[in-house]
Design a protein around this motif. Sequence first.
Motif, PDB file in Angstrom:
ATOM      1  N   ALA A  59       3.432   2.559   5.563  1.00 33.68           N
ATOM      2  CA  ALA A  59       4.021   2.111   4.300  1.00 33.68           C
ATOM      3  C   ALA A  59       3.193   2.548   3.102  1.00 33.68           C
ATOM      4  O   ALA A  59       3.749   2.894   2.047  1.00 33.68           O
ATOM      5  CB  ALA A  59       4.177   0.592   4.306  1.00 33.68           C
ATOM      6  N   ARG A  60       1.873   2.545   3.243  1.00 40.02           N
ATOM      7  CA  ARG A  60       1.011   2.839   2.107  1.00 40.02           C
ATOM      8  C   ARG A  60       1.103   4.297   1.643  1.00 40.02           C
ATOM      9  O   ARG A  60       0.546   4.652   0.603  1.00 40.02           O
ATOM     10  CB  ARG A  60      -0.441   2.501   2.456  1.00 40.02           C
ATOM     11  CG  ARG A  60      -1.047   3.366   3.526  1.00 40.02           C
ATOM     12  CD  ARG A  60      -2.429   2.843   3.931  1.00 40.02           C
ATOM     13  NE  ARG A  60      -2.312   1.514   4.535  1.00 40.02           N
ATOM     14  CZ  ARG A  60      -3.363   0.741   4.809  1.00 40.02           C
ATOM     15  NH1 ARG A  60      -4.578   1.147   4.519  1.00 40.02           N
ATOM     16  NH2 ARG A  60      -3.185  -0.429   5.372  1.00 40.02           N
ATOM     17  N   ASN A  61       1.780   5.142   2.430  1.00 41.12           N
ATOM     18  CA  ASN A  61       1.936   6.541   2.035  1.00 41.12           C
ATOM     19  C   ASN A  61       3.269   6.824   1.330  1.00 41.12           C
ATOM     20  O   ASN A  61       3.484   7.938   0.848  1.00 41.12           O
ATOM     21  CB  ASN A  61       1.820   7.448   3.272  1.00 41.12           C
ATOM     22  CG  ASN A  61       0.442   7.338   3.920  1.00 41.12           C
ATOM     23  OD1 ASN A  61      -0.565   7.315   3.215  1.00 41.12           O
ATOM     24  ND2 ASN A  61       0.403   7.273   5.248  1.00 41.12           N
ATOM     25  N   ARG A  62       4.165   5.838   1.287  1.00 36.14           N
ATOM     26  CA  ARG A  62       5.449   6.037   0.641  1.00 36.14           C
ATOM     27  C   ARG A  62       5.281   6.129  -0.878  1.00 36.14           C
ATOM     28  O   ARG A  62       4.425   5.439  -1.456  1.00 36.14           O
ATOM     29  CB  ARG A  62       6.416   4.897   0.965  1.00 36.14           C
ATOM     30  CG  ARG A  62       6.887   4.847   2.416  1.00 36.14           C
ATOM     31  CD  ARG A  62       8.199   4.057   2.521  1.00 36.14           C
ATOM     32  NE  ARG A  62       8.220   2.889   1.655  1.00 36.14           N
ATOM     33  CZ  ARG A  62       7.861   1.655   2.019  1.00 36.14           C
ATOM     34  NH1 ARG A  62       7.431   1.433   3.254  1.00 36.14           N
ATOM     35  NH2 ARG A  62       7.934   0.657   1.167  1.00 36.14           N
ATOM     36  N   PRO A  63       6.088   6.915  -1.557  1.00 32.02           N
ATOM     37  CA  PRO A  63       5.973   7.048  -3.014  1.00 32.02           C
ATOM     38  C   PRO A  63       6.109   5.718  -3.756  1.00 32.02           C
ATOM     39  O   PRO A  63       5.379   5.471  -4.720  1.00 32.02           O
ATOM     40  CB  PRO A  63       7.115   8.011  -3.367  1.00 32.02           C
ATOM     41  CG  PRO A  63       7.319   8.814  -2.127  1.00 32.02           C
ATOM     42  CD  PRO A  63       7.071   7.865  -0.989  1.00 32.02           C
ATOM     43  N   ASP A  64       7.071   4.865  -3.332  1.00 27.03           N
ATOM     44  CA  ASP A  64       7.249   3.593  -4.037  1.00 27.03           C
ATOM     45  C   ASP A  64       6.041   2.681  -3.856  1.00 27.03           C
ATOM     46  O   ASP A  64       5.645   1.958  -4.778  1.00 27.03           O
ATOM     47  CB  ASP A  64       8.533   2.903  -3.575  1.00 27.03           C
ATOM     48  CG  ASP A  64       8.505   2.539  -2.098  1.00 27.03           C
ATOM     49  OD1 ASP A  64       7.976   3.338  -1.298  1.00 27.03           O
ATOM     50  OD2 ASP A  64       9.015   1.453  -1.745  1.00 27.03           O
ATOM     51  N   PHE A  65       5.456   2.716  -2.651  1.00 29.09           N
ATOM     52  CA  PHE A  65       4.251   1.921  -2.389  1.00 29.09           C
ATOM     53  C   PHE A  65       3.120   2.407  -3.294  1.00 29.09           C
ATOM     54  O   PHE A  65       2.427   1.611  -3.936  1.00 29.09           O
ATOM     55  CB  PHE A  65       3.863   2.055  -0.905  1.00 29.09           C
ATOM     56  CG  PHE A  65       2.777   1.110  -0.459  1.00 29.09           C
ATOM     57  CD1 PHE A  65       1.457   1.287  -0.848  1.00 29.09           C
ATOM     58  CD2 PHE A  65       3.067   0.026   0.364  1.00 29.09           C
ATOM     59  CE1 PHE A  65       0.461   0.426  -0.433  1.00 29.09           C
ATOM     60  CE2 PHE A  65       2.072  -0.851   0.777  1.00 29.09           C
ATOM     61  CZ  PHE A  65       0.765  -0.644   0.383  1.00 29.09           C
ATOM     62  N   LEU A  66       2.920   3.721  -3.329  1.00 27.07           N
ATOM     63  CA  LEU A  66       1.851   4.287  -4.144  1.00 27.07           C
ATOM     64  C   LEU A  66       2.068   4.007  -5.627  1.00 27.07           C
ATOM     65  O   LEU A  66       1.118   3.730  -6.375  1.00 27.07           O
ATOM     66  CB  LEU A  66       1.759   5.795  -3.898  1.00 27.07           C
ATOM     67  CG  LEU A  66       1.304   6.215  -2.499  1.00 27.07           C
ATOM     68  CD1 LEU A  66       1.479   7.713  -2.311  1.00 27.07           C
ATOM     69  CD2 LEU A  66      -0.148   5.814  -2.269  1.00 27.07           C
ATOM     70  N   ARG A  73      -2.982  -1.669 -10.072  1.00 20.29           N
ATOM     71  CA  ARG A  73      -4.366  -1.360 -10.462  1.00 20.29           C
ATOM     72  C   ARG A  73      -4.482  -1.193 -11.980  1.00 20.29           C
ATOM     73  O   ARG A  73      -5.434  -1.680 -12.604  1.00 20.29           O
ATOM     74  CB  ARG A  73      -4.831  -0.083  -9.771  1.00 20.29           C
ATOM     75  CG  ARG A  73      -5.159  -0.246  -8.299  1.00 20.29           C
ATOM     76  CD  ARG A  73      -5.700   1.046  -7.710  1.00 20.29           C
ATOM     77  NE  ARG A  73      -6.010   0.902  -6.310  1.00 20.29           N
ATOM     78  CZ  ARG A  73      -7.144   0.390  -5.829  1.00 20.29           C
ATOM     79  NH1 ARG A  73      -8.070  -0.013  -6.671  1.00 20.29           N
ATOM     80  NH2 ARG A  73      -7.342   0.282  -4.533  1.00 20.29           N
ATOM     81  N   GLN A  74      -3.498  -0.537 -12.559  1.00 23.97           N
ATOM     82  CA  GLN A  74      -3.534  -0.322 -14.006  1.00 23.97           C
ATOM     83  C   GLN A  74      -3.555  -1.646 -14.757  1.00 23.97           C
ATOM     84  O   GLN A  74      -4.335  -1.829 -15.704  1.00 23.97           O
ATOM     85  CB  GLN A  74      -2.309   0.503 -14.412  1.00 23.97           C
ATOM     86  CG  GLN A  74      -2.167   0.709 -15.916  1.00 23.97           C
ATOM     87  CD  GLN A  74      -0.909   1.484 -16.245  1.00 23.97           C
ATOM     88  OE1 GLN A  74      -0.604   2.489 -15.596  1.00 23.97           O
ATOM     89  NE2 GLN A  74      -0.160   1.020 -17.240  1.00 23.97           N
ATOM     90  N   GLU A  75      -2.691  -2.571 -14.348  1.00 25.42           N
ATOM     91  CA  GLU A  75      -2.637  -3.862 -15.029  1.00 25.42           C
ATOM     92  C   GLU A  75      -3.892  -4.690 -14.774  1.00 25.42           C
ATOM     93  O   GLU A  75      -4.362  -5.409 -15.656  1.00 25.42           O
ATOM     94  CB  GLU A  75      -1.390  -4.625 -14.602  1.00 25.42           C
ATOM     95  CG  GLU A  75      -0.089  -3.999 -15.084  1.00 25.42           C
ATOM     96  CD  GLU A  75      -0.072  -3.818 -16.586  1.00 25.42           C
ATOM     97  OE1 GLU A  75      -0.557  -4.721 -17.309  1.00 25.42           O
ATOM     98  OE2 GLU A  75       0.409  -2.772 -17.051  1.00 25.42           O
ATOM     99  N   LEU A  76      -4.442  -4.590 -13.574  1.00 18.99           N
ATOM    100  CA  LEU A  76      -5.678  -5.311 -13.283  1.00 18.99           C
ATOM    101  C   LEU A  76      -6.850  -4.729 -14.061  1.00 18.99           C
ATOM    102  O   LEU A  76      -7.726  -5.471 -14.529  1.00 18.99           O
ATOM    103  CB  LEU A  76      -5.953  -5.289 -11.776  1.00 18.99           C
ATOM    104  CG  LEU A  76      -5.029  -6.180 -10.942  1.00 18.99           C
ATOM    105  CD1 LEU A  76      -5.235  -5.921  -9.451  1.00 18.99           C
ATOM    106  CD2 LEU A  76      -5.276  -7.659 -11.254  1.00 18.99           C
ATOM    107  N   TYR A  77      -6.901  -3.400 -14.207  1.00 17.65           N
ATOM    108  CA  TYR A  77      -7.940  -2.786 -15.033  1.00 17.65           C
ATOM    109  C   TYR A  77      -7.813  -3.250 -16.480  1.00 17.65           C
ATOM    110  O   TYR A  77      -8.814  -3.539 -17.146  1.00 17.65           O
ATOM    111  CB  TYR A  77      -7.840  -1.253 -14.975  1.00 17.65           C
ATOM    112  CG  TYR A  77      -8.289  -0.638 -13.677  1.00 17.65           C
ATOM    113  CD1 TYR A  77      -9.372  -1.155 -12.967  1.00 17.65           C
ATOM    114  CD2 TYR A  77      -7.634   0.479 -13.149  1.00 17.65           C
ATOM    115  CE1 TYR A  77      -9.780  -0.592 -11.766  1.00 17.65           C
ATOM    116  CE2 TYR A  77      -8.034   1.055 -11.945  1.00 17.65           C
ATOM    117  CZ  TYR A  77      -9.110   0.511 -11.256  1.00 17.65           C
ATOM    118  OH  TYR A  77      -9.514   1.066 -10.075  1.00 17.65           O
TER     119      TYR A  77
END
Length: 671
Positions: A59-66, A73-77
């Motif tokens: 799952a972690r390789n799917r485009p929507d997952f990524l 990550r952007q919002e957490l940063y």
Amino acid sequence: MSDDGRPAPDLEFLHPYFLGPAAENDLLLEELLVEFLRDHVYWRRNFHPEDGLRIGAGARNRPDFLAFQALMRQELYALSADLKRAVPMYHPRYVGHMSADLLLPGLVAQLVTTLYNPNNVSEEAAPITLEKELQVGEQLARMFGYATDDAAEPCAWGHLTSGGTVANYEALWNLRSLKFYGIALQTAVARTTSDPGNVGPWQKPLSEYSQWELLNFSVDEIIALRREVGGAVLETRGRESFDRLAEAVAEERVESMGLAGFYRKHSRLEPPVVLVPVSAHYSWEKGMKVLGLGRANLIGVGVDDHMRMDPVHLRERLEEAFEAHRPVLAVVGVLGSTEFGTVDPIRALVDIRREMRGRRLNFPIHVDAAWGGYLASVFRDPEGALIPRETVGASFKYFPSEPLFDAFAALHEVDSITVDPHKLGYVPYAAGAYVARNREAVDFVTQDAAYVFDVEGEQGVKPRKQRLRDLGRYILEGSKPGAAAAAVHVTHKTLPLDATGFGKLLAETVRACEYFWDTARERASSLSDRVRVCVPFEPDSNLICIALNPSGNRDLGRMNRFGRAVFSRMRVDPDQPVQIKRFIGSYTSLRKESLPGDRSERLLGALGIDPTTFTASPKDTARESDHVFILRHTLMNPWLMDGPGGRPYVDLYWEYLEEVFQEVLADGDWR
């Protein structure tokens, strides 16, 4: 030794307690979080592993997952960047509001438990953390000197709230139910059955008690009255009569009828009053409005020169209420006011109540110890006994004064107490607490007819301790985080609520306050040619205030503008990096109506202010002359006496203030 030859404080015992002002314990925190995160993952993977996985390895390789991962990550940063402008309450350069660094046990416990997300509203939702919350209530009760043995009578009970404000609401809620119960019971008996015989504190038929007498029973007497009447009806008239009476009592209570309906039916009743010191927290005014009791029925009691409730004025207020036949719902004492840190004379409140009971007049006592409650640990030995004042005082210069010690020694005689673990308990928000001396008092807020009389052992009536586990039925809040209970519980287990645990930690903050008081008087002398510095009243705890006036100034408004200009240099500005602030503080105000007698003239005299300038109305904000502006310092950081080079941060603060004084004096905008 410090640079100036003073013995360095022995603070090594603190080293494992906190993350630290410079995050010195970062590896410890990281190790704990990783260890318990892995433990949580193991728990999830081993709950019915036969069900397989819902999220596949690919799952972690799917485009929507990524894409979602990148957005998260952007919002957490962004959040992390914004938080760098947060107030650094963990650092000893922060001497402002009632916040400081968090104890590691509670911090880790809260983060770890949040992964499990228990809701402590009931045992079904949170069997583990609910038990810990009730244990926290017992721990706090023992610290205050209450009995917690299940066989004790009365036996104390407590639980956590979102904060002291809600705990204060709950105190009023419980006391309102108790205060009017006798009248509801008398009315219900008259409706459904003949008088059950001699009952109550004066052992006479219930019908012969006047409404005024019923309103002046103590908490314990009301509880006993309920038990006596219920037991007598059940024994002499049987289950059917008992059930009819139970239903009638539920219908006649103020909780069913509402205040308007209750007073319409009992038209001769006067509204109850709540007496609080004028220094009390604003939550009391809010609570009166929330519960429909009315702000007008919150009666202020004057304070003495130390900003403690004045017992003489309290007695006058009580006499006025009783003469007007106004029931006293509660007298509230404050154990560490949030503005000044002062402690009311709780012993005097207890003594006045004992005296008035001889006249068949009564009132419950609630103590708002949201700030100062944890200081009770300084006075308790590991066995729970009260430590003598001389023994406590041996390691301090001034603390505890005799009135202060007497106040803490009398806590076990009051009816209920509010305390905030998220203040001097150093745990994350939100964690307040409500503690009742007699756990049977909280049964009065439930509407279940089956429990109206609480006849232990009867069919359908669970033992009280088991009933109290159904927490949602007895509290104002609904959903409540079990993570907060875990945080407080683990903290109390690692730092016991006695002089060897929390008391040792808090003693360091009191010593810092004593040192601040001494240095304030020293600086007042050295600065007298430029700025007059005055401590308005001696500190009772670890909170101290100072008032400032430019030398030669006689006008109060000008003095207050000077003080605000000084504070502006240590105020957090969201538009500026917080790192540019050398120290961060807070302020409060003394208003004329809160100062006793000629105290305002004496204070203004010490500051060199003409008392006649203290005359503006509250609407005249331009002149700034309807109050005395003061800097407030909450000294709860345990590192205050251990600054760079071994110099106390208190000394560095005074040097900083002196520089700020020079800047503001030179600037002149305050004139």
